[in-house]
Design a protein around this motif. Structure first.
Motif, PDB file in Angstrom:
ATOM      1  N   GLU A  45       0.828  -1.208   0.000  1.00 60.06           N
ATOM      2  CA  GLU A  45       0.000   0.000   0.000  1.00 60.06           C
ATOM      3  C   GLU A  45       0.859   1.253   0.000  1.00 60.06           C
ATOM      4  OE1 GLU A  45      -2.748  -0.080   3.224  1.00 60.06           O
ATOM      5  OE2 GLU A  45      -3.915  -1.745   2.398  1.00 60.06           O
ATOM      6  N   ARG A  46       2.042   1.150   0.596  1.00 62.46           N
ATOM      7  CA  ARG A  46       2.956   2.295   0.645  1.00 62.46           C
ATOM      8  C   ARG A  46       4.374   1.814   0.378  1.00 62.46           C
ATOM      9  NH1 ARG A  46       3.746   6.500   5.764  1.00 62.46           N
ATOM     10  NH2 ARG A  46       5.364   7.812   4.788  1.00 62.46           N
ATOM     11  N   VAL A  47       5.048   2.453  -0.562  1.00 65.90           N
ATOM     12  CA  VAL A  47       6.433   2.131  -0.869  1.00 65.90           C
ATOM     13  C   VAL A  47       7.341   3.065  -0.071  1.00 65.90           C
ATOM     14  CG1 VAL A  47       8.182   1.936  -2.678  1.00 65.90           C
ATOM     15  CG2 VAL A  47       5.797   1.369  -3.195  1.00 65.90           C
ATOM     16  N   THR A  48       8.206   2.468   0.717  1.00 67.67           N
ATOM     17  CA  THR A  48       9.143   3.219   1.562  1.00 67.67           C
ATOM     18  C   THR A  48      10.563   2.736   1.262  1.00 67.67           C
ATOM     19  OG1 THR A  48       9.123   1.623   3.376  1.00 67.67           O
ATOM     20  CG2 THR A  48       7.360   3.285   3.357  1.00 67.67           C
ATOM     21  N   LEU A  49      11.531   3.374   1.880  1.00 70.73           N
ATOM     22  CA  LEU A  49      12.906   2.892   1.721  1.00 70.73           C
ATOM     23  C   LEU A  49      13.055   1.479   2.260  1.00 70.73           C
ATOM     24  CD1 LEU A  49      15.202   5.965   2.520  1.00 70.73           C
ATOM     25  CD2 LEU A  49      14.995   4.739   0.350  1.00 70.73           C
ATOM     26  N   ASP A  50      12.274   1.143   3.281  1.00 70.27           N
ATOM     27  CA  ASP A  50      12.384  -0.182   3.889  1.00 70.27           C
ATOM     28  C   ASP A  50      11.937  -1.303   2.957  1.00 70.27           C
ATOM     29  OD1 ASP A  50      13.385   0.854   6.242  1.00 70.27           O
ATOM     30  OD2 ASP A  50      11.425   0.973   7.221  1.00 70.27           O
ATOM     31  N   ASN A  51      10.961  -1.024   2.086  1.00 72.94           N
ATOM     32  CA  ASN A  51      10.485  -2.089   1.184  1.00 72.94           C
ATOM     33  C   ASN A  51      10.792  -1.806  -0.285  1.00 72.94           C
ATOM     34  OD1 ASN A  51       8.478  -0.252   0.306  1.00 72.94           O
ATOM     35  ND2 ASN A  51       6.995  -1.010   1.800  1.00 72.94           N
ATOM     36  N   ALA A  52      11.640  -0.812  -0.537  1.00 72.42           N
ATOM     37  CA  ALA A  52      11.936  -0.430  -1.927  1.00 72.42           C
ATOM     38  C   ALA A  52      12.637  -1.547  -2.689  1.00 72.42           C
ATOM     39  CB  ALA A  52      12.784   0.835  -1.953  1.00 72.42           C
ATOM     40  N   ASP A  53      13.602  -2.207  -2.065  1.00 76.64           N
ATOM     41  CA  ASP A  53      14.308  -3.296  -2.754  1.00 76.64           C
ATOM     42  C   ASP A  53      13.368  -4.458  -3.054  1.00 76.64           C
ATOM     43  OD1 ASP A  53      17.012  -2.480  -3.193  1.00 76.64           O
ATOM     44  OD2 ASP A  53      17.383  -2.626  -1.049  1.00 76.64           O
ATOM     45  N   GLU A  54      12.502  -4.786  -2.113  1.00 76.35           N
ATOM     46  CA  GLU A  54      11.538  -5.861  -2.330  1.00 76.35           C
ATOM     47  C   GLU A  54      10.607  -5.533  -3.496  1.00 76.35           C
ATOM     48  OE1 GLU A  54       9.178  -8.164   0.925  1.00 76.35           O
ATOM     49  OE2 GLU A  54       7.904  -6.505   0.263  1.00 76.35           O
ATOM     50  N   THR A  55      10.171  -4.272  -3.559  1.00 80.30           N
ATOM     51  CA  THR A  55       9.294  -3.847  -4.648  1.00 80.30           C
ATOM     52  C   THR A  55      10.016  -3.910  -5.991  1.00 80.30           C
ATOM     53  OG1 THR A  55       8.097  -2.388  -3.124  1.00 80.30           O
ATOM     54  CG2 THR A  55       7.823  -1.973  -5.482  1.00 80.30           C
ATOM     55  N   LEU A  56      11.249  -3.438  -6.012  1.00 75.79           N
ATOM     56  CA  LEU A  56      12.050  -3.491  -7.232  1.00 75.79           C
ATOM     57  C   LEU A  56      12.179  -4.909  -7.755  1.00 75.79           C
ATOM     58  CD1 LEU A  56      15.072  -1.077  -6.667  1.00 75.79           C
ATOM     59  CD2 LEU A  56      13.763  -1.268  -8.788  1.00 75.79           C
ATOM     60  N   ARG A  57      12.523  -5.817  -6.876  1.00 76.27           N
ATOM     61  CA  ARG A  57      12.751  -7.194  -7.303  1.00 76.27           C
ATOM     62  C   ARG A  57      11.453  -7.899  -7.674  1.00 76.27           C
ATOM     63  NH1 ARG A  57      16.875  -5.283  -5.206  1.00 76.27           N
ATOM     64  NH2 ARG A  57      18.980  -6.121  -5.435  1.00 76.27           N
ATOM     65  N   ALA A  58      10.359  -7.463  -7.090  1.00 73.94           N
ATOM     66  CA  ALA A  58       9.067  -8.030  -7.487  1.00 73.94           C
ATOM     67  C   ALA A  58       8.706  -7.621  -8.921  1.00 73.94           C
ATOM     68  CB  ALA A  58       7.977  -7.580  -6.521  1.00 73.94           C
ATOM     69  N   LEU A  59       9.257  -6.485  -9.371  1.00 75.59           N
ATOM     70  CA  LEU A  59       9.044  -6.034 -10.742  1.00 75.59           C
ATOM     71  C   LEU A  59       9.935  -6.771 -11.741  1.00 75.59           C
ATOM     72  CD1 LEU A  59       8.937  -2.160 -10.177  1.00 75.59           C
ATOM     73  CD2 LEU A  59       7.066  -3.514 -11.159  1.00 75.59           C
ATOM     74  N   ALA A  60      11.059  -7.264 -11.284  1.00 72.44           N
ATOM     75  CA  ALA A  60      12.099  -7.778 -12.173  1.00 72.44           C
ATOM     76  C   ALA A  60      11.653  -9.014 -12.948  1.00 72.44           C
ATOM     77  CB  ALA A  60      13.349  -8.110 -11.357  1.00 72.44           C
ATOM     78  N   PRO A  61      12.210  -9.178 -14.153  1.00 73.54           N
ATOM     79  CA  PRO A  61      11.989 -10.441 -14.868  1.00 73.54           C
ATOM     80  C   PRO A  61      12.614 -11.583 -14.087  1.00 73.54           C
ATOM     81  CG  PRO A  61      13.741  -9.180 -15.902  1.00 73.54           C
ATOM     82  CD  PRO A  61      13.145  -8.289 -14.856  1.00 73.54           C
ATOM     83  N   ARG A  62      12.195 -12.806 -14.417  1.00 70.09           N
ATOM     84  CA  ARG A  62      12.599 -13.982 -13.632  1.00 70.09           C
ATOM     85  C   ARG A  62      13.195 -15.075 -14.511  1.00 70.09           C
ATOM     86  NH1 ARG A  62      12.627 -13.198  -8.177  1.00 70.09           N
ATOM     87  NH2 ARG A  62      11.954 -11.029  -8.187  1.00 70.09           N
ATOM     88  N   THR A  63      14.078 -15.856 -13.910  1.00 65.75           N
ATOM     89  CA  THR A  63      14.529 -17.063 -14.588  1.00 65.75           C
ATOM     90  C   THR A  63      13.369 -18.061 -14.608  1.00 65.75           C
ATOM     91  OG1 THR A  63      15.376 -17.988 -12.516  1.00 65.75           O
ATOM     92  CG2 THR A  63      16.925 -16.723 -13.886  1.00 65.75           C
ATOM     93  N   PRO A  64      13.329 -18.963 -15.597  1.00 69.97           N
ATOM     94  CA  PRO A  64      12.214 -19.912 -15.689  1.00 69.97           C
ATOM     95  C   PRO A  64      12.055 -20.743 -14.415  1.00 69.97           C
ATOM     96  CG  PRO A  64      13.513 -19.935 -17.700  1.00 69.97           C
ATOM     97  CD  PRO A  64      14.278 -19.100 -16.716  1.00 69.97           C
ATOM     98  N   VAL A  65      10.821 -20.973 -14.022  1.00 65.24           N
ATOM     99  CA  VAL A  65      10.510 -21.766 -12.837  1.00 65.24           C
ATOM    100  C   VAL A  65      10.205 -23.198 -13.250  1.00 65.24           C
ATOM    101  CG1 VAL A  65       8.864 -22.097 -10.943  1.00 65.24           C
ATOM    102  CG2 VAL A  65       9.645 -19.794 -11.533  1.00 65.24           C
ATOM    103  N   SER A  66      10.785 -24.143 -12.531  1.00 59.91           N
ATOM    104  CA  SER A  66      10.496 -25.555 -12.744  1.00 59.91           C
ATOM    105  C   SER A  66       9.963 -26.148 -11.445  1.00 59.91           C
ATOM    106  CB  SER A  66      11.761 -26.309 -13.175  1.00 59.91           C
ATOM    107  OG  SER A  66      11.507 -27.702 -13.254  1.00 59.91           O
ATOM    108  N   ILE A  67       8.811 -26.798 -11.517  1.00 55.86           N
ATOM    109  CA  ILE A  67       8.198 -27.404 -10.341  1.00 55.86           C
ATOM    110  C   ILE A  67       8.088 -28.902 -10.598  1.00 55.86           C
ATOM    111  CG2 ILE A  67       6.183 -27.428  -8.818  1.00 55.86           C
ATOM    112  CD1 ILE A  67       5.556 -24.586  -9.804  1.00 55.86           C
ATOM    113  N   GLN A  68       8.907 -29.685  -9.893  1.00 53.11           N
ATOM    114  CA  GLN A  68       8.925 -31.140 -10.031  1.00 53.11           C
ATOM    115  C   GLN A  68       8.717 -31.751  -8.654  1.00 53.11           C
ATOM    116  OE1 GLN A  68       9.117 -32.605 -12.992  1.00 53.11           O
ATOM    117  NE2 GLN A  68       9.460 -30.685 -14.105  1.00 53.11           N
ATOM    118  N   GLY A  69       7.481 -32.137  -8.382  1.00 60.44           N
ATOM    119  CA  GLY A  69       7.177 -32.669  -7.055  1.00 60.44           C
ATOM    120  C   GLY A  69       7.396 -31.615  -5.992  1.00 60.44           C
TER     121      GLY A  69
END
Length: 370
Positions: A45-69
């Protein structure tokens, strides 16, 4: 366990979202969720310095996810060598956006109906939040209330220092160029010959006339303000009911809410204010941006969409969208609301009767009858 491997990291939220998206894709037989980011999965709900890195990384592209069991691999944030997020690579799927251009707008979709006909929607428990968002945007546009328009399209609180930090951690292009070093900071035409009248807000100094030090300081602040605007929109398009995130660039453009032609920059004290003031910034998806270029008045844009929807329902053809070449042309005439409505109603009319019906509908829309 997955949660243990992720815990204690700024990337915990982003990896969790990546795995959840892959699970949804697997369950539904689609790639929709991995290809997109949505406001509620990325932003607090609010972006602060404390959660800025988490927000940035939530925006980032991702390596492919594999789910095996019980084994889950991948889903790590893809960052540049300096740990920054490339804005151009933020996942975004234009198919998640609602059409707003005259040749495609469709009120058969509940969210678009709430935007085009806001009085027709009554909020019920369990409704998708985007319906209330669409209604609020529609009401603001219909009444030409730019303050309410921005409020409706800016659901996220963002501390200024967090916006500045995130701006410094975003890059663009194949070379991972900082935002301050590319065209991002001059979006909206600052410094161009075509918009040389733009004033530095709060002064009578044209940006193009300022000394290099003043220009540099202004662009430093402008970078932070532009990123802050985008973040406060939750990364979404301000005039679109969809909550899909659309990164600035080819898919999203900075648009001044009120026009330069009627601003203080152009007509002096009689103008509504400074064109390049922070409060006049917004980000629109590419389709809405083309639509707005016909007419900067948000009420006029709303009226155009309503008329276009009527014409679609009655199988009346609409004019073609402006091309990028036409949009950039110095000779392009910016239309008033009335001119834009007349053009929409009559430009492709196949006979006098249908053109007259469309014009009558336009008059009824303008006068609040429809």
């Amino acid at each position: 366990m997955l949660s243990r491997r992720m815990a204690g990291s700024a990337d915990y939220k982003g990896r969790l979202n990546a795995v959840a998206s892959q699970l949804l894709d697997d369950l539904k037989g689609t790639d929709r969720y991995s290809k997109s980011r949505f406001v509620d999965e990325v932003f607090p709900e609010r972006v602060t310095l404390d959660n800025a890195d988490e927000t940035l990384r939530a925006l980032a592209p991702r390596t492919p996810v594999s789910i095996q069991g019980n084994q889950v691999t991948g889903g790590e944030a893809i960052l540049d060598p300096k740990g920054r997020v490339n804005m151009d690579q933020i996942p975004s799927n234009p198919a998640e956006l609602y059409h707003t251009a005259p040749d495609a707008v469709n009120s058969n979709e509940p969210a678009m109906n709430a935007l085009l006909n806001p009085d027709s929607y009554t909020k019920k428990q369990g409704d998708n939040p985007k319906l209330a968002r669409a209604q609020a945007i529609g009401k603001a546009m219909a009444s030409n209330d730019t303050v309410a328009y921005k409020k409706a399209g800016m659901p996220i609180q963002v501390d200024d220092e967090a916006a500045a930090y995130i701006a410094g951690q975003l890059v663009r292009g194949k070379g991972n160029t900082p935002l301050r070093s590319n065209g991002f900071v001059k979006s909206g035409g600052v410094g161009t010959e075509a918009r040389e009248q733009i004033l530095i807000p709060g002064t009578d100094t044209r940006f193009v006339d300022a000394d290099k030090a003043t220009q540099g300081a202004y662009l430093d602040d402008r970078r932070n303000a532009l990123v802050g605007q985008w973040l406060r929109q939750g990364g979404a398009s301000i005039a679109n009911p969809s909550t899909t995130i659309v990164p600035p660039g080819a898919l999203s453009h900075m648009d001044h809410v009120q026009s330069l032609s009627s601003s203080r920059d152009t007509i002096g004290d009689k103008g509504w204010g400074y064109s390049d003031a922070d409060e006049n910034y917004s980000y629109l998806d590419a389709e809405a941006n083309v639509h707005s270029k016909l007419n900067y008045d948000i009420q006029g844009q709303h009226q155009l969409m309503k008329l276009a929807d009527f014409m679609r329902q009655n199988n009346m053809p609409a004019p073609a969208r402006l091309s990028q070449t036409e949009l950039k042309s110095k000779d392009r005439k910016r239309l008033t609301s009335e001119e834009a409505l007349v053009r929409l109603a009559t430009d492709k009319a196949t006979d006098i009767k249908s053109g007259g019906e469309a014009l009558l509908q336009a008059l009824q829309i303008v006068n609040g009858i429809r």
